[in-house]
Scaffold this motif. Structure first.
Motif, PDB file in Angstrom:
ATOM      1  N   VAL A   1       1.003  -1.244  -0.176  1.00  0.00           N
ATOM      2  CA  VAL A   1       0.157  -0.191  -0.124  1.00  0.00           C
ATOM      3  C   VAL A   1       0.473   1.084  -0.133  1.00  0.00           C
ATOM      4  CG1 VAL A   1      -1.685   1.359   1.153  1.00  0.00           C
ATOM      5  CG2 VAL A   1      -2.225  -0.769   1.265  1.00  0.00           C
ATOM      6  N   GLU A   2       0.635   1.952  -0.921  1.00  0.00           N
ATOM      7  CA  GLU A   2       1.333   3.241  -0.239  1.00  0.00           C
ATOM      8  C   GLU A   2       0.128   4.712  -1.181  1.00  0.00           C
ATOM      9  OE1 GLU A   2       3.978   6.126  -3.688  1.00  0.00           O
ATOM     10  OE2 GLU A   2       4.518   4.421  -4.329  1.00  0.00           O
ATOM     11  N   ARG A   3       0.268   5.494  -0.323  1.00  0.00           N
ATOM     12  CA  ARG A   3      -0.901   6.550   0.420  1.00  0.00           C
ATOM     13  C   ARG A   3      -0.176   7.097  -0.979  1.00  0.00           C
ATOM     14  NH1 ARG A   3      -1.254   4.211   4.972  1.00  0.00           N
ATOM     15  NH2 ARG A   3      -3.030   4.177   5.932  1.00  0.00           N
ATOM     16  N   VAL A   4      -1.198   8.010  -1.684  1.00  0.00           N
ATOM     17  CA  VAL A   4      -0.296   9.229  -3.028  1.00  0.00           C
ATOM     18  C   VAL A   4      -1.140  10.205  -2.244  1.00  0.00           C
ATOM     19  CG1 VAL A   4      -0.516   9.688  -5.265  1.00  0.00           C
ATOM     20  CG2 VAL A   4      -0.136   7.670  -4.493  1.00  0.00           C
ATOM     21  N   ALA A   5      -1.996  10.456  -1.548  1.00  0.00           N
ATOM     22  CA  ALA A   5      -2.581  11.506  -1.519  1.00  0.00           C
ATOM     23  C   ALA A   5      -3.643  11.746  -0.143  1.00  0.00           C
ATOM     24  CB  ALA A   5      -3.055  12.384  -2.108  1.00  0.00           C
ATOM     25  N   PRO A   6      -4.537  12.547   0.295  1.00  0.00           N
ATOM     26  CA  PRO A   6      -5.400  12.832   1.896  1.00  0.00           C
ATOM     27  C   PRO A   6      -6.704  11.502   0.957  1.00  0.00           C
ATOM     28  CG  PRO A   6      -4.661  14.500   1.553  1.00  0.00           C
ATOM     29  CD  PRO A   6      -3.640  13.994   1.050  1.00  0.00           C
ATOM     30  N   GLY A   7      -7.223  10.556   1.348  1.00  0.00           N
ATOM     31  CA  GLY A   7      -7.976   9.529   0.942  1.00  0.00           C
ATOM     32  C   GLY A   7      -7.303   8.735  -0.585  1.00  0.00           C
ATOM     33  N   VAL A   8      -6.721   8.701  -1.217  1.00  0.00           N
ATOM     34  CA  VAL A   8      -6.012   8.578  -2.445  1.00  0.00           C
ATOM     35  C   VAL A   8      -4.730   7.214  -2.163  1.00  0.00           C
ATOM     36  CG1 VAL A   8      -5.141   8.599  -5.025  1.00  0.00           C
ATOM     37  CG2 VAL A   8      -7.087  10.173  -3.802  1.00  0.00           C
ATOM     38  N   ALA A   9      -4.926   5.899  -2.569  1.00  0.00           N
ATOM     39  CA  ALA A   9      -3.720   4.798  -2.235  1.00  0.00           C
ATOM     40  C   ALA A   9      -4.121   4.238  -3.280  1.00  0.00           C
ATOM     41  CB  ALA A   9      -3.792   4.690  -1.289  1.00  0.00           C
ATOM     42  N   VAL A  10      -2.273   3.604  -3.458  1.00  0.00           N
ATOM     43  CA  VAL A  10      -2.221   2.223  -5.077  1.00  0.00           C
ATOM     44  C   VAL A  10      -2.166   1.754  -4.216  1.00  0.00           C
ATOM     45  CG1 VAL A  10      -0.060   3.654  -4.847  1.00  0.00           C
ATOM     46  CG2 VAL A  10      -0.895   2.013  -7.140  1.00  0.00           C
ATOM     47  N   LEU A  11      -2.644   0.067  -4.720  1.00  0.00           N
ATOM     48  CA  LEU A  11      -1.681  -1.394  -4.155  1.00  0.00           C
ATOM     49  C   LEU A  11      -0.956  -1.742  -4.971  1.00  0.00           C
ATOM     50  CD1 LEU A  11      -5.843  -2.338  -2.979  1.00  0.00           C
ATOM     51  CD2 LEU A  11      -3.518  -0.923  -1.794  1.00  0.00           C
ATOM     52  N   PHE A  12       0.348  -2.498  -4.999  1.00  0.00           N
ATOM     53  CA  PHE A  12       1.003  -3.077  -5.732  1.00  0.00           C
ATOM     54  C   PHE A  12       0.700  -4.522  -5.308  1.00  0.00           C
ATOM     55  CE2 PHE A  12       2.819   1.238  -5.674  1.00  0.00           C
ATOM     56  CZ  PHE A  12       3.257   1.951  -6.289  1.00  0.00           C
TER      57      PHE A  12
END
Length: 306
Positions: free
Chosen positions: A30-41
């Protein structure tokens, strides 16, 4: 979770090849990208996540056996269930979990052509693979021709279709407040040269146009989630656009000059990008040039120098 497990078992029983892969060792990062936004690898295409009090939205879902791990990763961001699933295109490494999430109650959203392709048996020549139609539970129930907007978690997720790029059903997804853009497989970053699925209506010109569209959407300072590879910047997307346009121009010039495919490949149109893109990825430099040549040659027939 019981419904998801049953859906996974059903899907694997219908696809023996998938059962041969060991997904037990795949870790969802899990990488949080911005408040309320993330990306899963994990394994397959990058998953975008909008999370918050209005419910969770995921963009793409990788492979069916990974659904429990994906759910756990989303719960680490917010405990609510997944309310919407957006498919950026139809390929199995982005839609393999559709049945599991559809059975669990997620509303699946995609371009019209994604539903059309998922609904039919397909022989995928590129992979020499027979792909069975997706069961009803995994089909998009909300489709669109040009785009749609989802208003959740204090942001507007603007979904925009781009024509004949990676496929004929690609969509870009933009968090307008967070200034984050998910490009799906219209953007491959560092991991490999782009795969253009010409069997599914993709084209080099559409890929270039999709990158240009993305550049018109994401604002300076924004983050860009590629279909494959690490999170990028708007400047990275600009460089990717310029690379595609440069390689296309060089291949087209070779065709107009009457050079054979072998001669164009030998001229190394990708030489300037060595070290910036993995040369041993799924699509190698030579394979990318070859595919571009094969696509452009009929379009430029009769324009070669005699």
């Amino acid at each position: 979770m019981r419904r998801i497990a049953a859906a996974i078992a059903l899907l694997l029983a219908a696809t023996p090849a998938a059962a041969q892969q060991d997904y037990s060792k795949v870790e969802i990062k899990v990488e949080r990208v911005a408040p309320g936004v993330a990306v899963l690898f994990g394994a397959g295409g990058n998953i975008g996540v909008s999370y918050g009090e209005d419910g969770n939205v995921i963009i793409d879902d990788q492979f069916a056996p990974l659904a429990p791990k994906i759910i756990a990763a989303v719960k680490s961001l917010h405990p609510d269930p997944i309310k919407f699933l957006i498919n950026t295109h139809w390929h199995g490494d982005h839609t393999g979990g559709n049945v599991a999430f559809g059975e669990a109650g997620a509303i699946i959203v995609a371009h019209d052509n994604v539903r059309r392709r998922l609904s039919a048996d397909t022989f995928f020549k590129t992979m020499n693979e027979q792909i069975k139609a997706t069961p009803k539970a995994g089909l998009p129930v909300v489709t669109f021709a040009k785009g749609v907007t989802i208003h959740l978690n204090g942001d507007d997720l603007q979904v925009t279709h781009v024509d004949n790029a990676h496929t004929d059903g690609d969509s870009l997804v933009y968090w307008s407040s967070a200034n984050v853009l998910h490009m799906g497989d219209t953007f491959f970053f560092k991991a490999t040269y782009p795969f253009i699925d010409r069997e599914s209506g993709g084209s080099i010109d559409g890929m270039i146009a999709a990158a240009k569209t993305g550049l018109g959407i994401v604002k300076p300072g924004g983050k860009v989630i590629p279909g494959h590879g690490p999170v990028a910047t708007r400047e990275d997307l600009q460089a990717y656009h310029d690379m595609l346009a440069d390689i296309r121009a060089k291949v087209a010039a070779g065709i107009r000059a009457g050079r054979t495919k072998a001669q164009v490949i030998a001229s190394r149109p990708t030489a300037a990008y060595e070290g910036k893109v993995a040369s041993n990825g799924f699509i190698t430099p030579d394979r990318f040039v070859e595919g571009t040549y094969d696509e452009l040659k009929p379009k430029l027939a009769g324009k070669a120098r005699r």
